[in-house]
Design a protein around this motif. Structure first.
Motif, PDB file in Angstrom:
ATOM      1  N   GLY A 186     -12.153   2.218  25.911  1.00 38.22           N
ATOM      2  CA  GLY A 186     -11.460   3.169  26.979  1.00 38.22           C
ATOM      3  C   GLY A 186     -12.559   3.273  27.988  1.00 38.22           C
ATOM      4  N   ARG A 210     -13.991  11.850  23.714  1.00 38.69           N
ATOM      5  CA  ARG A 210     -13.324  11.948  22.576  1.00 38.69           C
ATOM      6  C   ARG A 210     -11.795  11.329  22.416  1.00 38.69           C
ATOM      7  N   VAL A 211     -11.089  11.642  23.694  1.00 39.22           N
ATOM      8  CA  VAL A 211      -9.743  11.156  23.808  1.00 39.22           C
ATOM      9  C   VAL A 211      -9.607   9.712  24.213  1.00 39.22           C
ATOM     10  N   LEU A 212     -10.635   8.879  24.488  1.00 39.91           N
ATOM     11  CA  LEU A 212     -10.535   7.669  24.942  1.00 39.91           C
ATOM     12  C   LEU A 212     -10.461   6.867  23.683  1.00 39.91           C
ATOM     13  N   LYS A 213      -9.524   5.747  23.926  1.00 39.10           N
ATOM     14  CA  LYS A 213      -9.564   4.730  22.906  1.00 39.10           C
ATOM     15  C   LYS A 213     -10.865   4.088  23.017  1.00 39.10           C
ATOM     16  N   PRO A 214     -11.203   3.316  21.655  1.00 36.11           N
ATOM     17  CA  PRO A 214     -12.328   2.103  21.728  1.00 36.11           C
ATOM     18  C   PRO A 214     -12.251   1.300  23.052  1.00 36.11           C
ATOM     19  N   SER A 255     -17.774   3.825  29.296  1.00 39.39           N
ATOM     20  CA  SER A 255     -16.889   3.269  28.135  1.00 39.39           C
ATOM     21  C   SER A 255     -17.194   3.827  26.967  1.00 39.39           C
ATOM     22  N   LYS A 256     -16.351   3.769  26.008  1.00 31.83           N
ATOM     23  CA  LYS A 256     -16.319   4.233  24.613  1.00 31.83           C
ATOM     24  C   LYS A 256     -16.751   3.003  23.749  1.00 31.83           C
TER      25      LYS A 256
END
Length: 60
Positions: free
Chosen positions: A12, A6-10, A59-60
């Protein structure tokens, strides 16, 4: 896993180093929609000390 993803940036990247549960992490991340999930061996032939250590990246 939910909070880590959830806290990863797109775009990330997430890395997990583990000796036992990489398969479980892989399944959980796939269920949560992670992309480019890879599990590789760490260290010389995957052995760090006396344990087989794996690195999971996604990755996100």
């Amino acid at each position: 896993m939910t909070e880590a993803l959830r806290v990863l940036k797109p775009g990330g990247r997430l890395a997990i180093i583990d000796i036992e549960h990489s398969g479980e992490y892989r399944r959980a991340l796939a269920t949560l929609g992670a992309q480019e999930i890879e599990v590789t061996n760490a260290g010389l032939d995957g052995v760090y000390g006396v344990m087989v250590t794996r690195v999971l990246t996604a990755s996100k």
